[in-house]
Motif scaffolding. Structure first.
Motif, PDB file in Angstrom:
ATOM      1  N   GLY A 114       0.792  -1.219   0.000  1.00  0.00           N
ATOM      2  CA  GLY A 114       0.000   0.000   0.000  1.00  0.00           C
ATOM      3  C   GLY A 114       0.826   1.272   0.000  1.00  0.00           C
ATOM      4  N   ASP A 115       2.158   1.153  -0.120  1.00  0.00           N
ATOM      5  CA  ASP A 115       3.027   2.333  -0.121  1.00  0.00           C
ATOM      6  C   ASP A 115       3.169   2.813  -1.565  1.00  0.00           C
ATOM      7  OD1 ASP A 115       4.829   4.331   0.342  1.00  0.00           O
ATOM      8  OD2 ASP A 115       6.200   3.118   1.547  1.00  0.00           O
ATOM      9  N   VAL A 116       2.129   3.478  -2.061  1.00  0.00           N
ATOM     10  CA  VAL A 116       2.071   3.822  -3.477  1.00  0.00           C
ATOM     11  C   VAL A 116       3.087   4.896  -3.849  1.00  0.00           C
ATOM     12  CG1 VAL A 116      -0.310   3.109  -3.859  1.00  0.00           C
ATOM     13  CG2 VAL A 116       0.140   5.352  -2.886  1.00  0.00           C
ATOM     14  N   ARG A 175       0.198   2.067 -12.181  1.00  0.00           N
ATOM     15  CA  ARG A 175      -0.737   1.544 -11.181  1.00  0.00           C
ATOM     16  C   ARG A 175      -0.539   2.243  -9.834  1.00  0.00           C
ATOM     17  NH1 ARG A 175       1.243  -4.097 -11.372  1.00  0.00           N
ATOM     18  NH2 ARG A 175       0.139  -4.326  -9.380  1.00  0.00           N
ATOM     19  N   ALA A 176       0.716   2.447  -9.462  1.00  0.00           N
ATOM     20  CA  ALA A 176       0.990   3.134  -8.193  1.00  0.00           C
ATOM     21  C   ALA A 176       0.464   4.569  -8.229  1.00  0.00           C
ATOM     22  CB  ALA A 176       2.487   3.123  -7.910  1.00  0.00           C
ATOM     23  N   ALA A 177       0.675   5.265  -9.350  1.00  0.00           N
ATOM     24  CA  ALA A 177       0.187   6.633  -9.472  1.00  0.00           C
ATOM     25  C   ALA A 177      -1.340   6.668  -9.416  1.00  0.00           C
ATOM     26  CB  ALA A 177       0.679   7.250 -10.782  1.00  0.00           C
ATOM     27  N   LEU A 178      -1.982   5.691 -10.040  1.00  0.00           N
ATOM     28  CA  LEU A 178      -3.443   5.639 -10.022  1.00  0.00           C
ATOM     29  C   LEU A 178      -3.969   5.518  -8.602  1.00  0.00           C
ATOM     30  CD1 LEU A 178      -6.249   5.239 -11.327  1.00  0.00           C
ATOM     31  CD2 LEU A 178      -5.699   2.798 -11.494  1.00  0.00           C
ATOM     32  N   TRP A 179      -3.452   4.573  -7.825  1.00  0.00           N
ATOM     33  CA  TRP A 179      -3.974   4.339  -6.473  1.00  0.00           C
ATOM     34  C   TRP A 179      -3.514   5.406  -5.485  1.00  0.00           C
ATOM     35  CZ3 TRP A 179      -7.995   1.469  -5.874  1.00  0.00           C
ATOM     36  CH2 TRP A 179      -8.269   0.488  -6.830  1.00  0.00           C
ATOM     37  N   ALA A 180      -2.523   6.205  -5.904  1.00  0.00           N
ATOM     38  CA  ALA A 180      -2.157   7.371  -5.095  1.00  0.00           C
ATOM     39  C   ALA A 180      -3.061   8.559  -5.393  1.00  0.00           C
ATOM     40  CB  ALA A 180      -0.708   7.762  -5.354  1.00  0.00           C
ATOM     41  N   ASP A 185     -13.483  -5.157  -7.909  1.00  0.00           N
ATOM     42  CA  ASP A 185     -12.707  -6.112  -8.701  1.00  0.00           C
ATOM     43  C   ASP A 185     -11.415  -5.517  -9.233  1.00  0.00           C
ATOM     44  OD1 ASP A 185     -14.654  -7.964  -8.257  1.00  0.00           O
ATOM     45  OD2 ASP A 185     -15.609  -7.763 -10.220  1.00  0.00           O
ATOM     46  N   ASP A 186     -11.318  -4.179  -9.222  1.00  0.00           N
ATOM     47  CA  ASP A 186     -10.099  -3.529  -9.697  1.00  0.00           C
ATOM     48  C   ASP A 186      -8.992  -3.537  -8.645  1.00  0.00           C
ATOM     49  OD1 ASP A 186     -11.452  -2.808 -12.050  1.00  0.00           O
ATOM     50  OD2 ASP A 186     -12.261  -1.011 -11.088  1.00  0.00           O
ATOM     51  N   ALA A 187      -9.329  -3.934  -7.429  1.00  0.00           N
ATOM     52  CA  ALA A 187      -8.397  -3.792  -6.308  1.00  0.00           C
ATOM     53  C   ALA A 187      -8.105  -5.139  -5.682  1.00  0.00           C
ATOM     54  CB  ALA A 187      -8.981  -2.842  -5.263  1.00  0.00           C
ATOM     55  N   GLU A 188      -7.179  -5.129  -4.747  1.00  0.00           N
ATOM     56  CA  GLU A 188      -6.799  -6.335  -4.017  1.00  0.00           C
ATOM     57  C   GLU A 188      -6.676  -6.000  -2.534  1.00  0.00           C
ATOM     58  OE1 GLU A 188      -3.176  -7.740  -5.693  1.00  0.00           O
ATOM     59  OE2 GLU A 188      -4.030  -8.183  -7.669  1.00  0.00           O
ATOM     60  N   GLY A 189      -6.745  -7.038  -1.717  1.00  0.00           N
ATOM     61  CA  GLY A 189      -6.493  -6.897  -0.286  1.00  0.00           C
ATOM     62  C   GLY A 189      -7.368  -5.855   0.384  1.00  0.00           C
ATOM     63  N   PRO A 190      -6.769  -4.980   1.211  1.00  0.00           N
ATOM     64  CA  PRO A 190      -7.547  -3.968   1.927  1.00  0.00           C
ATOM     65  C   PRO A 190      -8.320  -3.038   0.997  1.00  0.00           C
ATOM     66  CG  PRO A 190      -5.326  -4.135   2.836  1.00  0.00           C
ATOM     67  CD  PRO A 190      -5.334  -4.942   1.575  1.00  0.00           C
ATOM     68  N   ASP A 191      -7.743  -2.750  -0.178  1.00  0.00           N
ATOM     69  CA  ASP A 191      -8.435  -1.864  -1.115  1.00  0.00           C
ATOM     70  C   ASP A 191      -9.758  -2.468  -1.577  1.00  0.00           C
ATOM     71  OD1 ASP A 191      -6.368  -0.127  -0.875  1.00  0.00           O
ATOM     72  OD2 ASP A 191      -5.627  -0.336  -2.919  1.00  0.00           O
ATOM     73  N   ARG A 192      -9.751  -3.750  -1.869  1.00  0.00           N
ATOM     74  CA  ARG A 192     -10.977  -4.415  -2.319  1.00  0.00           C
ATOM     75  C   ARG A 192     -12.056  -4.327  -1.236  1.00  0.00           C
ATOM     76  NH1 ARG A 192     -12.231  -8.790  -5.979  1.00  0.00           N
ATOM     77  NH2 ARG A 192     -10.039  -8.828  -6.585  1.00  0.00           N
ATOM     78  N   PRO A 226      -4.328   5.515  -0.976  1.00  0.00           N
ATOM     79  CA  PRO A 226      -5.094   6.757  -0.808  1.00  0.00           C
ATOM     80  C   PRO A 226      -6.406   6.787  -1.585  1.00  0.00           C
ATOM     81  CG  PRO A 226      -2.763   7.255  -1.034  1.00  0.00           C
ATOM     82  CD  PRO A 226      -2.909   5.786  -1.297  1.00  0.00           C
ATOM     83  N   LEU A 227      -6.425   6.276  -2.822  1.00  0.00           N
ATOM     84  CA  LEU A 227      -7.655   6.320  -3.606  1.00  0.00           C
ATOM     85  C   LEU A 227      -8.739   5.445  -2.988  1.00  0.00           C
ATOM     86  CD1 LEU A 227      -9.074   7.387  -6.110  1.00  0.00           C
ATOM     87  CD2 LEU A 227      -8.146   5.443  -7.389  1.00  0.00           C
ATOM     88  N   ALA A 228      -8.368   4.253  -2.514  1.00  0.00           N
ATOM     89  CA  ALA A 228      -9.352   3.378  -1.874  1.00  0.00           C
ATOM     90  C   ALA A 228      -9.856   3.985  -0.576  1.00  0.00           C
ATOM     91  CB  ALA A 228      -8.728   2.008  -1.617  1.00  0.00           C
ATOM     92  N   GLU A 229      -8.960   4.555   0.220  1.00  0.00           N
ATOM     93  CA  GLU A 229      -9.396   5.149   1.482  1.00  0.00           C
ATOM     94  C   GLU A 229     -10.278   6.368   1.239  1.00  0.00           C
ATOM     95  OE1 GLU A 229      -7.859   6.926   5.752  1.00  0.00           O
ATOM     96  OE2 GLU A 229      -6.356   6.344   4.264  1.00  0.00           O
ATOM     97  N   ALA A 230     -10.007   7.118   0.164  1.00  0.00           N
ATOM     98  CA  ALA A 230     -10.854   8.273  -0.151  1.00  0.00           C
ATOM     99  C   ALA A 230     -12.293   7.831  -0.376  1.00  0.00           C
ATOM    100  CB  ALA A 230     -10.324   8.994  -1.382  1.00  0.00           C
TER     101      ALA A 230
END
Length: 685
Positions: free
Chosen positions: A157-159, A187-192, A241-248, A297-301
C-alpha cells in the motif's frame, strides 16, 4: 510560494502528479529557513540525511563518517531531531535547501556511502536503490530488481514509494522490463490519486510499439481505463474487482454503504464496522514502515466519503464533517464517486457555517476533469441553501426545481441537507405551484407505499434489483429501491402536506411528518420537520405552537451540528410572536411563515421568555407549581426558554451538575424525555 508554484506544473498543484521530493527550495523557502551556518562536515551529514530512505541514526552516522557526540555538538545537530535511535529534520524546508545546494557529485557520493552501509547491514533492497541513484548512466542489470522492489511497495500500500522506484526502474530498463516498470509506476500513481501521472505511464506501457504479450502491457490496460474514467467524472470508475487486499474490502464497503443510505442505514453502519480495522493509507515516509498491508489513498478516499455520507444520513453533521475534513487533508477525495465528496464538502460547509471554507474551495479546484451530473446538480442545491438563509424563497424554489431536473432521485438518495421544495413555494406565495408540486410528489410516492411488484432484494449487499436482475440508479452500484428513494420521498410528501395544511388538518399533518422523520432516523431531518411545523402554525396564526416547534428545531439543529440552521431557528425565536401586532389592533391574524425569519437581531425584550415574572413563560410554567419544587420550577422555566445547562447554572448561581440533577427530576415528574418535549408541554399548556 508564487516562485515555488512557477517551478511546478499545473498537475502538481492539482495533486494529480507526484510532487518532486524534496520540493524546490524557492526564495520564500530560503528566507523562512535563514542562514544554516554549516561547515563542510555538517553539510555532508545533512545531505546524507536528506537522501536516506531509512531513518536510523546508526545508518546516518556510518554513511556520513561521524559519531553521535560530534553530530550533537556540531551545527548539523541543530537541524535534526534525534530520538529513539532515529532522526528527522526539524522542518522539511531545511531538507529542501540542503539537497538543492549540493552538486551532482556530492549527491552521488552520499548515495554510494549509503549503498555501502546498507549492503554491510544485509539490506540488499535499500542498497540497490542507492546504487541505482548513484549510477549516472542507466544500468539494465538493476532494472528488474527495482521493478520487483516497486511491486513490493505497491503490495504493502506504499504507493508513493512504489511510484518513485518504478520510475527509476524505467530509466534503467529496456524492452519488456521497461514496459513492466511503466505499468507498475502507472498503477501506483493511479492508487495514489495522481491520475495524470497514471495516464502518462500507463500509455507508455500500452503504446503500439510495445509487445502486446508483455506482462506490463497486459497489466496496464485496465488501470488506464480507470484513470481515464476518473478524469471523466464517472461514479463507477473504481470497482472492488479492480483492487486487491484492503483496497478491495474498502471499496466494496464504500459502495455498499452508499447503496443502503436510503433504506437501511443501520446495515450500512454494520458494513463499515467490518472494515474499521483496515490500516489507513501511508503518508510518504520511510521504507517498509507500518503494517504489512494498508489501504491506498484512492481506496481510502472512497471509504471516508462513504463514512461521511452515512454520518450525514443519520443527521450527525459534526461527525460527517470531522471524517471529511481529515480525508480532504490526506486523500484524493475529489476523485471518489465522480466527485461526490466535493458535493458533500460544499453542503456541510453551508449547513455548518453558511459559506464555503477555503479547504472546500481548494478541493473543488483539485478536481482533475469533469464531475458527475449529480455533483453539478448538487451545486444548484447549494445556491438554494444560501438563498434560504437570506429569505429569498422564489430563488431557492427555482434552483431546487432545476437541481431536481438534473439530479433527480440520485440527488435525493444522498440525503444532502436541503429545504423542502413545496414549503419554499408556500413561503414564496406560489400556492398553486406548491400544490402542483405536491400532487406530482404524491403520484410518485403512492406506488411505493407497499412492496413493489417485480422487485426483490439481492442476496449480495442487500441491493434491491428489478425483475430482470438490474440495479437501478446511476449512483455507484445502484441505490435505494426501484423507482427511487422511498423514505426520502415519503418524508418529502409528509412535510409538503404539513406546509399546505389548513387549521383543521395541521395537527394530523404534523403527526404524520414527525412519524416520517422518526422513521428516517436523522437528527437534522427531525429538526427540519420541526421548522416546517413552526412555519405552518405561524401561517395559521398559532404563535404558541409555532414557538414550541421553533424551540424543538433549534435544539435538534444544535444537536446535529447544523449551526447555520440553528442560527436560522434562533433568529426566528428572537422575533416577536407572529401575528401579535395584528391581534393587538383587532386585525386578522395572518402570520406568514416568512415572518419567522424576516427580523434580525431584535432587542432583548422581544425574546420569548425573557420578560419579567408576568411573562408568558412564567404563566405557562406556573401550572407545575404543585408538581415541582421552587428550584426545579426555576430550572424548568429557563430550559423552556432555550437555555443550556451551563447558562441555567450561571443564572441560578449553582453548578452544572446541580442543574442536571434538578432537570432529571423535572423530566421524571412531568413524564417527558427531552428538553424539546418539556418546551412543547410548557408552550401548549
Amino acid at each position: 510560494m508564487d516562485q515555488t508554484a512557477r517551478m511546478l506544473d499545473d498537475e502538481h498543484l492539482l495533486g494529480t502528479a507526484l510532487m518532486p521530493d524534496p520540493l524546490p527550495a524557492a526564495r520564500a523557502v530560503r528566507e523562512a529557513v535563514g542562514p544554516l551556518g554549516l561547515d563542510d562536515d555538517a553539510r555532508r551529514v545533512l545531505l546524507v540525511a536528506s537522501v536516506a530512505v531509512v531513518d536510523r541514526t546508526d545508518v546516518l552516522l556510518a554513511a556520513s563518517g561521524t559519531d553521535i557526540d560530534t553530530l550533537m555538538a556540531g551545527p548539523a545537530g541543530r537541524h535534526l531531531h534525534l530520538v529513539g535511535g532515529r532522526f528527522r529534520f526539524h522542518h522539511p524546508r531545511i531538507r529542501s535547501v540542503v539537497h538543492e545546494d549540493a552538486d551532482l557529485a556530492t549527491r552521488t557520493a552520499a548515495h554510494v556511502a549509503l549503498a555501502h552501509v546498507h549492503r554491510k547491514a544485509d539490506e540488499p533492497l535499500v542498497a540497490m536503490w542507492h546504487t541505482a541513484l548513484s549510477t549516472l548512466a542507466g544500468d539494465p542489470l538493476l532494472a528488474d530488481g527495482l521493478v520487483e522492489l516497486a511491486e513490493q511497495h505497491l503490495a504493502r500500500g506504499d504507493v508513493h514509494r512504489a511510484h518513485e522506484v518504478a520510475r527509476e526502474a524505467a530509466s534503467h530498463g529496456t524492452g519488456r522490463v521497461r514496459t513492466r516498470a511503466f505499468a507498475v509506476a502507472g498503477r501506483a500513481a493511479l492508487w495514489a490519486g495522481h491520475v495524470h501521472d497514471a495516464v502518462t505511464h500507463l500509455r507508455r506501457a500500452t503504446q503500439p510499439s510495445t509487445d502486446p504479450s508483455a506482462a506490463g502491457a497486459l497489466d496496464a490496460a485496465r488501470p488506464l481505463g480507470i484513470a481515464l474514467a476518473l478524469l471523466e467524472g464517472r461514479p463507477d470508475a473504481v470497482l472492488p474487482d479492480d483492487a486487491e487486499g484492503p483496497d478491495r474490502l474498502a471499496i466494496a464497503a464504500a459502495r455498499r454503504t452508499l447503496r443502503l443510505l436510503d433504506g437501511a442505514p443501520a446495515d450500512a453502519a454494520a458494513i463499515l464496522s467490518e472494515v474499521a480495522e483496515l490500516a489507513p493509507a501511508r503518508q510518504a515516509g520511510r521504507w517498509f514502515d507500518g503494517p504489512d498491508e494498508a489501504m491506498t489513498p484512492l481506496a481510502e478516499a472512497h471509504l471516508r466519503v462513504a463514512q461521511s455520507y452515512l454520518a450525514l444520513r443519520l443527521g450527525d453533521i459534526t461527525g460527517a464533517a470531522t471524517v471529511l475534513d481529515d480525508a480532504v487533508e490526506r486523500l484524493p477525495v475529489a476523485l471518489a464517486f465522480g466527485g461526490l465528496g466535493i458535493a458533500l464538502a460544499r453542503r456541510l460547509d453551508l449547513v455548518r457555517d453558511g459559506h464555503l471554507s477555503r479547504a472546500t474551495t481548494a478541493l473543488e479546484a483539485s478536481a482533475p476533469g469533469q464531475v458527475s451530473p449529480v455533483v453539478r446538480a448538487a451545486t444548484l442545491g447549494d445556491r438554494a441553501q444560501t438563498a434560504v438563509f437570506a429569505g429569498r424563497w422564489v430563488e431557492a424554489a427555482t434552483l431546487l426545481g432545476l437541481a431536481a431536473e438534473r439530479g433527480g432521485d440520485d440527488l435525493r438518495r444522498l440525503w444532502l441537507p436541503t429545504p423542502d421544495p413545496v414549503e419554499l413555494l408556500v413561503l414564496a406565495g406560489q400556492d398553486r405551484a406548491a400544490r402542483r408540486s405536491h400532487d406530482r410528489l404524491r403520484l410518485r410516492v403512492l406506488p411505493s407505499a407497499g412492496p413493489e411488484p417485480g422487485v426483490h432484494t439481492s442476496a449480495v449487499a442487500g441491493a434491491p434489483v428489478t425483475g430482470n436482475g438490474t440495479v437501478p440508479s446511476s449512483l455507484p452500484g445502484g441505490a435505494g429501491i426501484s423507482g427511487g428513494p422511498v423514505r426520502r420521498r415519503r418524508l418529502d410528501l409528509a412535510r409538503a402536506e404539513l406546509a399546505l395544511a389548513d387549521a383543521s388538518g395541521v395537527n394530523r399533518a404534523r403527526e404524520r411528518a414527525v412519524e416520517a422523520s422518526l422513521r428516517v432516523g436523522s437528527t437534522f431531518e427531525r429538526g427540519l420537520t420541526e421548522l416546517v411545523a413552526a412555519r405552518a402554525y405561524a401561517r395559521l396564526g398559532l404563535p404558541g405552537d409555532a414557538a414550541a416547534h421553533l424551540l424543538g428545531a433549534h435544539e435538534l439543529f444544535q444537536e446535529s451540528g447544523a449551526t447555520a440552521w440553528e442560527h436560522l431557528a434562533e433568529q426566528a425565536l428572537r422575533a416577536p410572536a407572529p401575528g401579535s401586532a395584528q391581534r393587538a389592533t383587532g386585525e386578522a391574524a395572518d402570520a406568514r411563515p416568512a415572518d419567522l425569519t424576516a427580523r434580525r437581531d431584535p432587542a432583548p425584550a422581544d425574546i420569548p421568555g425573557e420578560a419579567g415574572p408576568g411573562g408568558a413563560q412564567e404563566q405557562l410554567c406556573g401550572q407545575w407549581d404543585g408538581l415541582l419544587t421552587e428550584r426545579e420550577l426555576d430550572v424548568a422555566r429557563l430550559v423552556v426558554q432555550g437555555r443550556t445547562n451551563r447558562q441555567v447554572a450561571a443564572s441560578l448561581y449553582v453548578s452544572v451538575r446541580t442543574v442536571e440533577v434538578h432537570l432529571g427530576r423535572v423530566f421524571r415528574k412531568l413524564g417527558v424525555r427531552s428538553r424539546t418535549e418539556l418546551a412543547v408541554l410548557a408552550l401548549r399548556g
